[in-house]
Design a protein around this motif. Structure first.
Motif, short mmCIF file in Angstrom:
data_model
loop_
_atom_site.label_atom_id
_atom_site.label_comp_id
_atom_site.label_asym_id
_atom_site.label_seq_id
_atom_site.Cartn_x
_atom_site.Cartn_y
_atom_site.Cartn_z
N GLU A 13 -8.72 73.91 -55.46
CA GLU A 13 -7.55 74.42 -54.72
C GLU A 13 -6.26 74.10 -55.46
OE1 GLU A 13 -5.18 76.34 -51.95
OE2 GLU A 13 -7.33 76.51 -52.35
N LEU A 14 -6.15 72.89 -56.00
CA LEU A 14 -4.97 72.55 -56.79
C LEU A 14 -4.85 73.48 -58.00
CD1 LEU A 14 -5.05 68.64 -56.75
CD2 LEU A 14 -3.46 70.14 -55.54
N ARG A 17 -3.59 76.85 -56.91
CA ARG A 17 -2.16 76.81 -56.60
C ARG A 17 -1.31 76.77 -57.86
NH1 ARG A 17 -1.58 73.04 -51.17
NH2 ARG A 17 -3.16 74.16 -49.97
N GLY A 49 -9.91 73.92 -61.83
CA GLY A 49 -10.22 72.73 -61.04
C GLY A 49 -11.25 71.85 -61.70
N LEU A 57 -2.00 66.84 -65.28
CA LEU A 57 -1.42 67.41 -64.07
C LEU A 57 0.09 67.15 -64.02
CD1 LEU A 57 -1.68 68.81 -61.32
CD2 LEU A 57 -2.23 66.57 -60.35
N VAL A 73 3.35 64.47 -51.64
CA VAL A 73 1.96 64.04 -51.64
C VAL A 73 1.86 62.56 -51.29
CG1 VAL A 73 -0.08 63.69 -53.10
CG2 VAL A 73 1.27 65.76 -53.34
#
Length: 104
Positions: A13-14, A17, A49, A57, A73
């Protein structure tokens, strides 16, 4: 939202995005990778992912001008009011850990 997700699902999911954000800004993988100082293969892995490191990141988020999102976060909790009172305004430097009192 993520509490019931697997680690792999969260990573995917990261990655999605990051990819959507990159595409929304009309930036190629090659351009973003160059701005982040990582290889295109590393960026592809992040967007898939797979195997992303924290450093990679952070570099991608910095290149996307999205590093401030990390505060959402994990916001800085700061010392609690009770800790401030006990420490007389000095920030705590280490945890005391659990102590064995010899009764158990």
């Amino acid at each position: 939202m993520f509490a019931d997700w697997t680690d792999d699902a969260i990573g995917e999911e990261l990655g999605r995005r990051i990819r959507r954000t990159r595409l929304n800004s009309n930036t190629t993988q090659a351009d973003l990778a160059a701005q982040a100082g990582i290889s295109v293969d590393t960026l592809r892995n992040i967007e898939a992912g797979e195997g992303m490191t924290l450093t990679s990141l952070i570099r991608v988020l910095r290149a996307m001008d999205a590093l401030d999102h990390l505060d959402a976060v994990l916001p800085d909790p700061g010392p609690s009011p009770m800790q401030l009172l006990a420490l007389r305004g000095e920030e705590r430097q280490r945890a005391s850990g659990s102590r064995d009192d010899g009764t158990g």
